[in-house]
Design a protein around this motif. Structure first.
Motif, PDB file in Angstrom:
ATOM      1  N   UNK A   1       0.838  -1.206   0.000  1.00  0.00           N
ATOM      2  CA  UNK A   1       0.000   0.000   0.000  1.00  0.00           C
ATOM      3  C   UNK A   1       0.867   1.248   0.000  1.00  0.00           C
ATOM      4  N   UNK A   2       0.468   2.223  -0.818  1.00  0.00           N
ATOM      5  CA  UNK A   2       1.064   3.554  -0.764  1.00  0.00           C
ATOM      6  C   UNK A   2       0.018   4.505  -0.180  1.00  0.00           C
ATOM      7  N   UNK A   3       0.356   5.117   0.938  1.00  0.00           N
ATOM      8  CA  UNK A   3      -0.553   6.018   1.646  1.00  0.00           C
ATOM      9  C   UNK A   3      -0.103   7.462   1.401  1.00  0.00           C
ATOM     10  N   UNK A   4      -0.934   8.233   0.677  1.00  0.00           N
ATOM     11  CA  UNK A   4      -0.613   9.646   0.437  1.00  0.00           C
ATOM     12  C   UNK A   4      -1.607  10.560   1.148  1.00  0.00           C
ATOM     13  N   UNK A   5      -2.362   9.992   2.078  1.00  0.00           N
ATOM     14  CA  UNK A   5      -3.438  10.760   2.715  1.00  0.00           C
ATOM     15  C   UNK A   5      -2.910  11.967   3.481  1.00  0.00           C
TER      16      UNK A   5
ATOM     17  N   UNK B   1       3.213  11.788 -12.458  1.00  0.00           N
ATOM     18  CA  UNK B   1       2.655  12.874 -13.265  1.00  0.00           C
ATOM     19  C   UNK B   1       2.451  12.402 -14.693  1.00  0.00           C
ATOM     20  N   UNK B   2       3.482  11.794 -15.280  1.00  0.00           N
ATOM     21  CA  UNK B   2       3.377  11.252 -16.633  1.00  0.00           C
ATOM     22  C   UNK B   2       4.122   9.932 -16.716  1.00  0.00           C
ATOM     23  N   UNK B   3       3.676   9.071 -17.612  1.00  0.00           N
ATOM     24  CA  UNK B   3       4.424   7.862 -17.964  1.00  0.00           C
ATOM     25  C   UNK B   3       4.756   7.938 -19.440  1.00  0.00           C
ATOM     26  N   UNK B   4       5.830   7.294 -19.825  1.00  0.00           N
ATOM     27  CA  UNK B   4       6.254   7.336 -21.218  1.00  0.00           C
ATOM     28  C   UNK B   4       6.793   5.972 -21.618  1.00  0.00           C
ATOM     29  N   UNK B   5       6.967   5.765 -22.936  1.00  0.00           N
ATOM     30  CA  UNK B   5       7.427   4.462 -23.408  1.00  0.00           C
ATOM     31  C   UNK B   5       6.392   3.401 -23.127  1.00  0.00           C
ATOM     32  N   UNK B   6       6.843   2.209 -22.751  1.00  0.00           N
ATOM     33  CA  UNK B   6       5.953   1.097 -22.402  1.00  0.00           C
ATOM     34  C   UNK B   6       6.036   0.862 -20.902  1.00  0.00           C
ATOM     35  N   UNK B   7       5.256   1.595 -20.145  1.00  0.00           N
ATOM     36  CA  UNK B   7       5.296   1.519 -18.686  1.00  0.00           C
ATOM     37  C   UNK B   7       4.223   0.573 -18.168  1.00  0.00           C
ATOM     38  N   UNK B   8       4.432   0.051 -16.958  1.00  0.00           N
ATOM     39  CA  UNK B   8       3.461  -0.857 -16.337  1.00  0.00           C
ATOM     40  C   UNK B   8       3.506  -0.693 -14.827  1.00  0.00           C
ATOM     41  N   UNK B   9       2.331  -0.683 -14.198  1.00  0.00           N
ATOM     42  CA  UNK B   9       2.209  -0.608 -12.742  1.00  0.00           C
ATOM     43  C   UNK B   9       1.170  -1.639 -12.324  1.00  0.00           C
ATOM     44  N   UNK B  10       1.529  -2.510 -11.393  1.00  0.00           N
ATOM     45  CA  UNK B  10       0.646  -3.618 -11.020  1.00  0.00           C
ATOM     46  C   UNK B  10       0.613  -3.799  -9.500  1.00  0.00           C
ATOM     47  N   UNK B  11      -0.457  -4.460  -9.055  1.00  0.00           N
ATOM     48  CA  UNK B  11      -0.537  -5.014  -7.699  1.00  0.00           C
ATOM     49  C   UNK B  11      -0.259  -3.966  -6.619  1.00  0.00           C
ATOM     50  N   UNK B  12      -1.050  -2.907  -6.641  1.00  0.00           N
ATOM     51  CA  UNK B  12      -0.794  -1.783  -5.754  1.00  0.00           C
ATOM     52  C   UNK B  12      -2.091  -1.264  -5.145  1.00  0.00           C
ATOM     53  N   UNK B  13      -2.029  -0.919  -3.862  1.00  0.00           N
ATOM     54  CA  UNK B  13      -3.142  -0.293  -3.160  1.00  0.00           C
ATOM     55  C   UNK B  13      -2.767   1.158  -2.847  1.00  0.00           C
ATOM     56  N   UNK B  14      -3.728   2.061  -3.014  1.00  0.00           N
ATOM     57  CA  UNK B  14      -3.473   3.487  -2.793  1.00  0.00           C
ATOM     58  C   UNK B  14      -4.506   4.033  -1.815  1.00  0.00           C
ATOM     59  N   UNK B  15      -4.034   4.672  -0.767  1.00  0.00           N
ATOM     60  CA  UNK B  15      -4.908   5.391   0.162  1.00  0.00           C
ATOM     61  C   UNK B  15      -4.708   6.873  -0.110  1.00  0.00           C
TER      62      UNK B  15
END
Length: 595
Positions: free
Chosen positions: A326-330, A345-359
């Motif tokens: 988990x990433x908590x930015x509260x 802010x931005x992603x470029x190329x062939x980016x990937x983000x997986x398996x993440x929880x955000x507060x």
């Protein structure tokens, strides 16, 4: 006889009559019997824990839980049966109480489990769940069901002994993965399925052995004991899927390996080799400083993070496996001022983000494009988001230099030259656009969605006519298997337009449960318990509010199997139904069907 005597006699008569009446109507309570029941746990074809040719044995401290069902369908139990000793075959016995004397017993359902988080029995069906982290010992469940022949059903009788003459054969219900590795000092092994989920909870019908997944999680973790063993609820993916194994060592290094799997069969043992020669080293991210420094490369989050500042990482082109953390930015402040709002802010190329929880907590910002995770996918780029789960409340005004404002719970904007794939992701919270006081001679397009604000996709066969038929060619972008629940979407103010004569620009205001605008594919998504308040003229002219996608005038004809439940739009009655493409467009009646 005086009056007081008469009244007293009458009261006594009524009391006696009522007492007699009550005693006549109280049903007789059957006395319960206490008796002993015993059975043998058989060795073939399976025993306490058995996979293929690997057979376990009963231990002296094992407990088998059993429920008895009567001929009138009453269920009694659970009763705890204990063995008389260890071995491949063991005799189990228990003292049974609480069953009315004379009750005829029709069947017995018995099961044994170790290490499961939750096991519940309901009339022949077991609900169960795996632990979030295995400690090196396989979590398993073995079950058996026995039905007495109709002519030899025993009765509950005080002091009696009931023996089941046939041995109860216990069958194993889970798949098993044994992990073999030559890597020293392994702290943890994590498994995930790219674009899919591993079932970690399910239900099992004891009598026929049919297993069904009840809930899902995308990761399974194992920590070492004598070895690594992971229990998996049986699942058939239908075709090959990528299983990713992540190994974390005691010194914080991370290694990954990907293999192809198609199914996990019950009572089947699989071996996964994670030898150093076959592994790819990744960069472990365990603190805020390391997270903010990510650029290009393969990263794995190895702990939960609470950020003090939102990094607004710009131009991320690598892959991040959140590993279920988990990433908590509260409580975080914004580290930079950016037209794009989000952890990235931005992603470029062939980016990937997986398996993440955000507060997310409560976020207030000014931006052009943004969501809790990603602001914008850069031109001519691609982004994969899988198994992202975000909660939070976003309130945003429009950046003074921007001609539009695109806001989503997870991501903001994908331009026509780029593509995004979002799968198995969820959002809960609120997204509010506030353009009060914004003035300009430009368009003030505002798109709001629970998952993403706006996806523009260049599709060559878009032809807008009175009978617009949608895109039959499909598109590069897709939102699949995502859900938005318990969410509020607000897009009610388009600012003011400083045209010298008339507002001929017609600013576009689109609001949808999944996306404000999406010309890509939307498949198997769900929106529930959501309130939308937005400018809407409902005719495709540029201002629409819809349960799934706001700008459905440019919908993909292959959109299918999307559901909406209890959706309130601009104070109207809650609506439920389905949203499909159906290769027909030009009228919302062809796409939205109410239940």
């Amino acid at each position: 006889m005086n009056n007081n005597t008469i009244i007293g006699a009458a009261i006594m008569f009524l009391f006696c009559a009522a007492s007699c009446h009550r005693s006549d109507n109280i049903p007789a309570q059957a006395a319960t019997a206490t008796f002993t029941m015993a059975f043998d746990g058989a060795a073939a074809p399976a025993a306490r824990a058995s996979y293929d040719q690997l057979t376990g044995v009963w231990e002296a401290d094992d407990i088998v839980y059993a429920y008895l069902t009567s001929t009138d369908s009453e269920t009694y139990g659970p009763y705890e049966f204990t063995p008389d000793g260890a071995g491949v075959v063991a005799t189990f016995s228990a003292v049974i109480t609480g069953i009315p004397a004379g009750t005829e017993i029709a069947s017995i359902d018995a099961f044994h489990h170790t290490g499961l988080d939750d096991v519940r029995f309901n009339n022949g069906v077991i609900s169960y769940s795996l632990p979030a982290v295995c400690d090196g010992t396989l979590s398993y469940l073995t079950v058996s069901s026995y039905e007495y022949p109709a002519d030899s059903r025993p009765e509950a009788a005080e002091g009696s002994e009931i023996d089941i003459t046939e041995a109860l054969t216990f069958s194993h219900c889970l798949s098993r993965i044994d992990i073999s590795t030559d890597m020293p000092s392994v702290r943890e092994v994590t498994l995930s399925i790219a674009g899919e989920v591993l079932p970690t909870a399910g239900t099992l019908n004891i009598s026929d052995g049919i297993t069904a997944a009840a809930s899902f999680a995308s990761l399974l973790r194992a920590t070492p004991s004598d070895n690594f063993q992971i229990g998996i609820i049986p699942v058939d993916f239908g075709s090959g899927r990528t299983l990713k194994a992540t190994v974390t060592t005691d010194d914080g290094r991370v290694y990954t390996r990907e293999v192809t799997v198609s199914r996990f069969a019950r009572a089947t043992r699989y071996t996964l080799l994670l030898n150093a020669a076959d592994m790819t080293e990744a960069t472990a991210v365990a603190d805020e400083q390391g997270f903010a420094a990510m650029t290009d490369g393969n990263y794995v989050l190895t702990s939960d993070l609470t950020l003090s500042q939102i990094p607004h990482i710009d131009g991320f082109s690598g892959s991040l496996d959140g590993n279920g953390h988990t990433i908590d930015i509260s409580g975080a402040t914004a580290a930079t001022t950016s037209g794009q709002g989000g952890i990235f802010a931005t992603t470029t190329g062939d980016a990937a983000i997986r398996n993440l929880y955000i507060i997310g907590g409560d976020r207030q910002t000014s931006m052009a494009e943004g969501g809790l995770l990603v602001g914008m996918v850069s031109e001519s780029s691609s982004l994969t988001l899988d198994n992202i789960h975000a909660t939070g409340n976003i309130t945003t005004s429009r950046d003074s230099n921007a001609s539009h404002l695109f806001a989503g719970g997870i991501a903001g904007f994908v331009p026509a030259t780029s593509q995004i794939t979002i799968t198995n992701s969820t959002f809960s919270g609120s997204v509010t656009i506030d353009q009060t006081g914004t003035t300009s001679l430009t368009f003030k397009n505002a798109y709001v969605g629970g998952i993403i604000g706006c996806i523009e996709t260049a599709v060559s066969d878009f032809t807008q006519t009175a009978s617009y038929a949608g895109s039959t060619a499909g598109s590069a972008s897709a939102i699949i298997g995502c859900s938005v629940t318990d969410t509020t979407l607000n897009n009610t103010n388009d600012g003011s337009y400083d045209a010298p004569f008339a507002d001929i620009s017609r600013s576009e205001i689109y609001t949808g449960g999944i996306a404000g605008r999406c010309t890509g594919l939307i498949l198997d998504c769900r929106v529930s318990n959501t309130v939308i308040a937005a400018i809407s003229e409902g005719d495709g002219s540029g201002r629409q509010a819809r349960p799934v996608v706001g700008n459905d005038w440019y919908e993909n004809s292959d959109n299918a199997r999307n559901t909406y439940i209890n959706i309130t739009i601009n104070g109207n009655a809650p609506a439920s139904g389905t949203y499909n493409g159906l290769n027909i467009a030009g009228s919302t009646d062809n796409r939205y069907r109410s239940n």
